[in-house]
Design a protein around this motif. Structure first.
Motif, PDB file in Angstrom:
ATOM      1  N   SER A  25       7.309  27.045  28.973  1.00  0.00           N
ATOM      2  CA  SER A  25       6.749  27.262  27.636  1.00  0.00           C
ATOM      3  C   SER A  25       6.278  28.702  27.522  1.00  0.00           C
ATOM      4  O   SER A  25       6.031  29.379  28.527  1.00  0.00           O
ATOM      5  N   PRO A  26       6.130  29.211  26.286  1.00  0.00           N
ATOM      6  CA  PRO A  26       5.566  30.554  26.102  1.00  0.00           C
ATOM      7  C   PRO A  26       4.095  30.579  26.478  1.00  0.00           C
ATOM      8  O   PRO A  26       3.425  29.535  26.542  1.00  0.00           O
ATOM      9  N   LEU A  27       3.566  31.772  26.715  1.00  0.00           N
ATOM     10  CA  LEU A  27       2.146  31.925  27.007  1.00  0.00           C
ATOM     11  C   LEU A  27       1.308  31.454  25.824  1.00  0.00           C
ATOM     12  O   LEU A  27       1.756  31.467  24.674  1.00  0.00           O
ATOM     13  N   PHE A  28       0.060  31.089  26.107  1.00  0.00           N
ATOM     14  CA  PHE A  28      -0.779  30.433  25.092  1.00  0.00           C
ATOM     15  C   PHE A  28      -0.979  31.282  23.843  1.00  0.00           C
ATOM     16  O   PHE A  28      -1.124  30.749  22.744  1.00  0.00           O
ATOM     17  N   ASP A  29      -0.981  32.619  23.991  1.00  0.00           N
ATOM     18  CA  ASP A  29      -1.313  33.476  22.853  1.00  0.00           C
ATOM     19  C   ASP A  29      -0.096  33.960  22.075  1.00  0.00           C
ATOM     20  O   ASP A  29      -0.236  34.717  21.114  1.00  0.00           O
ATOM     21  N   VAL A  30       1.101  33.535  22.482  1.00  0.00           N
ATOM     22  CA  VAL A  30       2.293  33.941  21.727  1.00  0.00           C
ATOM     23  C   VAL A  30       3.103  32.750  21.234  1.00  0.00           C
ATOM     24  O   VAL A  30       4.045  32.918  20.464  1.00  0.00           O
ATOM     25  N   ASN A 141      -4.830  28.150  37.518  1.00  0.00           N
ATOM     26  CA  ASN A 141      -4.201  29.222  36.753  1.00  0.00           C
ATOM     27  C   ASN A 141      -2.837  28.708  36.317  1.00  0.00           C
ATOM     28  O   ASN A 141      -1.943  28.500  37.145  1.00  0.00           O
ATOM     29  N   VAL A 142      -2.698  28.486  35.024  1.00  0.00           N
ATOM     30  CA  VAL A 142      -1.476  27.862  34.517  1.00  0.00           C
ATOM     31  C   VAL A 142      -0.342  28.874  34.404  1.00  0.00           C
ATOM     32  O   VAL A 142       0.828  28.526  34.528  1.00  0.00           O
ATOM     33  N   SER A 143      -0.677  30.141  34.168  1.00  0.00           N
ATOM     34  CA  SER A 143       0.346  31.185  34.039  1.00  0.00           C
ATOM     35  C   SER A 143      -0.221  32.498  34.556  1.00  0.00           C
ATOM     36  O   SER A 143      -1.425  32.731  34.496  1.00  0.00           O
ATOM     37  N   PRO A 144       0.634  33.368  35.081  1.00  0.00           N
ATOM     38  CA  PRO A 144       0.141  34.640  35.617  1.00  0.00           C
ATOM     39  C   PRO A 144      -0.092  35.667  34.513  1.00  0.00           C
ATOM     40  O   PRO A 144       0.639  35.713  33.530  1.00  0.00           O
ATOM     41  N   SER A 171      16.402  30.080  34.717  1.00  0.00           N
ATOM     42  CA  SER A 171      16.191  29.446  33.427  1.00  0.00           C
ATOM     43  C   SER A 171      16.350  30.475  32.320  1.00  0.00           C
ATOM     44  O   SER A 171      16.079  31.663  32.520  1.00  0.00           O
ATOM     45  N   GLU A 172      16.804  30.023  31.163  1.00  0.00           N
ATOM     46  CA  GLU A 172      16.807  30.891  29.986  1.00  0.00           C
ATOM     47  C   GLU A 172      15.663  30.463  29.079  1.00  0.00           C
ATOM     48  O   GLU A 172      15.571  29.288  28.696  1.00  0.00           O
ATOM     49  N   ASP A 173      14.783  31.393  28.739  1.00  0.00           N
ATOM     50  CA  ASP A 173      13.577  31.013  28.014  1.00  0.00           C
ATOM     51  C   ASP A 173      13.713  31.223  26.513  1.00  0.00           C
ATOM     52  O   ASP A 173      14.773  31.577  25.999  1.00  0.00           O
ATOM     53  N   TYR A 174      12.621  31.009  25.799  1.00  0.00           N
ATOM     54  CA  TYR A 174      12.592  31.063  24.337  1.00  0.00           C
ATOM     55  C   TYR A 174      12.916  32.446  23.789  1.00  0.00           C
ATOM     56  O   TYR A 174      13.265  32.596  22.619  1.00  0.00           O
ATOM     57  N   GLN A 175      12.792  33.487  24.617  1.00  0.00           N
ATOM     58  CA  GLN A 175      13.096  34.848  24.183  1.00  0.00           C
ATOM     59  C   GLN A 175      14.560  35.201  24.384  1.00  0.00           C
ATOM     60  O   GLN A 175      14.983  36.301  24.045  1.00  0.00           O
ATOM     61  N   GLY A 176      15.328  34.272  24.992  1.00  0.00           N
ATOM     62  CA  GLY A 176      16.691  34.586  25.377  1.00  0.00           C
ATOM     63  C   GLY A 176      16.757  35.349  26.683  1.00  0.00           C
ATOM     64  O   GLY A 176      17.798  35.914  27.044  1.00  0.00           O
ATOM     65  N   VAL A 177      15.659  35.352  27.426  1.00  0.00           N
ATOM     66  CA  VAL A 177      15.559  36.066  28.695  1.00  0.00           C
ATOM     67  C   VAL A 177      15.938  35.128  29.833  1.00  0.00           C
ATOM     68  O   VAL A 177      15.581  33.941  29.816  1.00  0.00           O
ATOM     69  N   ILE A 411       6.746  33.647  31.531  1.00  0.00           N
ATOM     70  CA  ILE A 411       6.727  32.289  30.987  1.00  0.00           C
ATOM     71  C   ILE A 411       5.777  31.415  31.801  1.00  0.00           C
ATOM     72  O   ILE A 411       5.394  31.754  32.927  1.00  0.00           O
ATOM     73  N   CYS A 412       5.422  30.304  31.213  1.00  0.00           N
ATOM     74  CA  CYS A 412       4.555  29.324  31.851  1.00  0.00           C
ATOM     75  C   CYS A 412       5.405  28.158  32.334  1.00  0.00           C
ATOM     76  O   CYS A 412       6.302  27.717  31.611  1.00  0.00           O
ATOM     77  N   GLY A 413       5.140  27.670  33.530  1.00  0.00           N
ATOM     78  CA  GLY A 413       5.822  26.477  34.006  1.00  0.00           C
ATOM     79  C   GLY A 413       6.572  26.634  35.317  1.00  0.00           C
ATOM     80  O   GLY A 413       6.859  25.640  35.980  1.00  0.00           O
ATOM     81  N   PHE A 414       6.890  27.872  35.693  1.00  0.00           N
ATOM     82  CA  PHE A 414       7.586  28.069  36.971  1.00  0.00           C
ATOM     83  C   PHE A 414       6.678  27.673  38.135  1.00  0.00           C
ATOM     84  O   PHE A 414       7.128  27.099  39.124  1.00  0.00           O
ATOM     85  N   LEU A 415       5.421  28.045  38.057  1.00  0.00           N
ATOM     86  CA  LEU A 415       4.473  27.683  39.106  1.00  0.00           C
ATOM     87  C   LEU A 415       3.057  27.690  38.548  1.00  0.00           C
ATOM     88  O   LEU A 415       2.775  28.320  37.531  1.00  0.00           O
ATOM     89  N   PHE A 416       2.179  26.950  39.246  1.00  0.00           N
ATOM     90  CA  PHE A 416       0.762  26.900  38.902  1.00  0.00           C
ATOM     91  C   PHE A 416      -0.036  27.250  40.156  1.00  0.00           C
ATOM     92  O   PHE A 416       0.401  26.964  41.273  1.00  0.00           O
ATOM     93  N   SER A 417      -1.210  27.831  39.956  1.00  0.00           N
ATOM     94  CA  SER A 417      -2.004  28.293  41.088  1.00  0.00           C
ATOM     95  C   SER A 417      -3.390  27.664  41.051  1.00  0.00           C
ATOM     96  O   SER A 417      -4.142  27.856  40.090  1.00  0.00           O
TER      97      SER A 417
END
Length: 432
Positions: A25-30, A141-144, A171-177, A411-417
């Motif tokens: 998923s995208p980061l919380f603020d975007v 920490n859900v995302s770096p 993975s291909e994310d919401y940005q096309g990255v 992106i969020c979801g690859f790993l959590f800390s």
């Protein structure tokens, strides 16, 4: 001295990870509301941890996290590692494919006054408070966040290039990255990363709210722990570190939208003319090109017309904000002082908390908001250079909030800390 550590990440189990595109998923603020509505439909998507729902969202995330752990939805890696993270992306009008190379690790959550982590933006208090509450409830920490280090000789790159040939995920994310994650477990190699970062100051590129949330949570835990040693999990934060010397570091502009303003006087454009040279534009879509590369130049979008406005050079000396030259001469400082404060009347001290100021990266979305009547004024900006970011950081001052948009976003979801004590500490035999 910047202290980093390898981590034992929590990651989706192997069966779920086969469909990683459905879990990130995208980061919380975007993340947009439209994206949220789609992602929430998947009960296992990472957005349920980063932007939880409910009347008490942080508690919702806490209970969900406990369930995911007990049910094996996410599992913790047995060995500590440095997680290599590459992002392959394209830019409009450019045929080249870029690759931003970096790695994810734990970094000590230094206070600003320690001058190890350097910020360049102000934060919005409500967003920081949300992050503190989420961290306090989940200890996760859900995302770096995104930090910048310097490696002129690109010494670490060969180790990252080798690791990325054996990816954990693609993975291909919401940005096309295209996002690719790998891990380094070799103790000797990890120590090279630790030693490279140790003498450096780190520029915080993205994630000021999440980092400040970690910093404030650490302070609270220190006060409540009479046996505090400095090695507890709450002293650390998850960060994605990239080399600021690389050519694939891109900063895109973030535009301003003014909403729900009280009625402006009929002659309010006369106030604009006191400070700016005004040029009407026939083609609204030409605004980014018209202002490109010109200092103190902005697009002014109104419901029925569009203008290029550029600060009269002699007006800069009228700025009363007590900033060093490096900050005063920034486009966004000029915009926030001469337009948002002097023309619109929102004083600088109130701008961080103002509900009248919104931020939008996408130019077309700005036009749409104006045309649909959701915003009264659009202010289109130029991008900012890495050199300007460095200069501002070294002054100890900050830019206006949302001054930079480092692209692409992690992106969020690859790993959590986890910073929960029994999950944070690594085995003695690991050497860390």
């Amino acid at each position: 001295m910047a202290e980093i550590k390898p981590l034992k990440a929590w990651r989706y189990n192997n069966e779920l990870a086969k469909n990683m595109d459905e879990l990130t998923s995208p980061l919380f603020d975007v993340v947009s509301q439209k994206q949220r509505d789609i992602l929430y439909k998947n009960p296992l998507n990472s957005i349920h941890l980063s932007v939880p729902l409910g009347d008490t969202p942080a508690l919702t995330a806490k209970h969900l996290l406990a369930n995911w752990k007990s049910e094996g939805t996410i599992l913790q890696d047995k060995l500590p590692g440095i997680y290599v993270y590459y992002q392959y992306f394209n830019l409009p009008g450019n045929p080249n494919t870029f690759c931003r190379k970096g790695f994810i690790c734990h970094i000590r959550a230094y206070d600003w006054e320690e001058n190890v982590i350097l910020r360049h933006e102000n934060t919005i208090p409500k967003s920081v408070n949300d992050r503190i509450e989420l961290l306090a409830q989940t200890e996760l920490n859900v995302s770096p966040t995104h930090g910048l280090y310097s490696d002129l000789d690109f010494e670490l790159e060969k180790y990252m290039d080798e690791a990325i040939t054996h990816p954990l995920y693609e993975s291909e994310d919401y940005q096309g990255v295209r996002d690719v994650l790998a891990v380094i477990h070799d103790q000797a190699v990890i120590r090279k990363f630790i030693e490279k970062i140790k003498p450096q100051q780190i520029i915080l590129a993205d994630g000021h709210h999440r980092y400040e949330g970690s910093m404030e949570f650490k302070r609270t835990q220190q006060k409540n722990n009479p046996n505090h040693t400095g090695n507890e999990g709450y002293n650390f934060h998850l960060m994605y570190l990239t080399n600021m010397e690389a050519d694939d570091l891109r900063i895109l502009p973030t535009h301003r939208l003014l909403v729900n303003l009280p009625p402006l006087p009929d002659n309010w454009m006369e106030k604009v003319a006191e400070y700016f040279i005004i040029k009407p534009l026939d083609d609204w879509y030409s605004v980014p090109e018209v202002i490109s590369g010109k200092p103190w130049a902005f697009g002014l979008i109104l419901p029925k017309e569009a203008y290029k406005i550029r600060l009269k050079p002699e007006c800069l000396d009228l700025m009363e904000w007590k900033f060093p030259k490096e900050v005063k001469e920034l486009d966004l400082t000029v915009l926030h002082y001469f337009f948002i404060e002097k023309v619109i009347g929102i004083e600088g001290k109130n701008q961080r908390k103002s509900e009248h100021i919104q931020f939008e990266r996408n130019f077309s979305a700005c036009l749409e908001q104006i045309h649909d009547g959701k915003a009264q004024i659009g202010l289109i900006t130029n991008d900012i250079s890495m050199e300007q970011v460095k200069k501002v950081c070294l002054t100890g001052y900050t830019m206006p909030q949302k001054s930079t948009y480092f692209y692409p976003k992690a992106i969020c979801g690859f790993l959590f800390s986890s910073i929960k004590e029994d999950e944070f500490q690594v085995p003695d035999y690991s050497g860390f």
